[in-house]
Design a protein around this motif. Structure first.
Motif: not given
Length: 170
Positions: A112-140
């Motif tokens: 089946q399809n599966f994912k290959i992700v870049k090593g460095a990003q994988n450490d903080g995937n969850a935090t990156i996502v959260l940071a992005n969503s707050t950043a977007t709110n601030q910009t708006t």
């Protein structure tokens, strides 16, 4: 019989169809491989595969092309597992692994399809996502304040951050 869609092929291998006798159990749809780390591949073979040699390839789902020979030289089909070399960084994320007999290029078993992700990003995937969503709110918010500022024509407002509560009520 020709299997056109990978989905149907996967179903057929479960039933050990007349084609590939080989059923790949890993990677599955929940698998995430990380570049710079090896990936695990596991499969089940039947007696008919015994003594045959197999090749494993990595397929880029987006281009449907084999982007990598996971096995540099053929391996016995019946070893039923393989650990890849540390994975390169891939352009896309969705992949399939396919295993086929070295001497019969017409029959491949696909995962089946599966994912290959870049090593460095994988450490903080969850935090990156959260940071992005707050950043977007601030910009708006900032953009909206800009619009208000232009209406009021008071450029001074930008310097006073005390007004936030009042503005929130608007």
């Amino acid at each position: 019989m020709k299997f056109t869609t990978p989905l149907f092929a996967a179903a057929a291998t479960l039933v050990a169809g007349a084609a590939a006798e080989l059923y790949i159990t890993l990677p599955d749809e929940d698998t995430v491989w990380v570049s710079g780390q090896p990936g695990q591949i596991a499969w089940n073979t039947s007696a008919t595969e015994f003594g045959l040699s197999c090749d494993i390839q990595l397929i880029d789902v987006a281009t449907t092309e084999a982007v990598m020979n996971i096995t540099n030289h053929s391996i016995p089909c019946s070893i039923n597992q393989f650990t890849t070399a540390p994975l390169p960084v891939m352009e896309n994320e969705e992949f399939m692994v396919r295993i086929g007999e070295t001497n019969n290029r017409t029959i491949w078993s696909y995962t089946q399809n599966f994912k290959i992700v870049k090593g460095a990003q994988n450490d903080g995937n969850a935090t990156i996502v959260l940071a992005n969503s707050t950043a977007t709110n601030q910009t708006t918010e900032a953009v909206e304040e800009d619009k208000k500022d232009k209406k009021k024509k008071h450029k001074k407002n930008k310097h006073h951050h005390h007004h936030h509560h009042e503005e929130d009520e608007e």
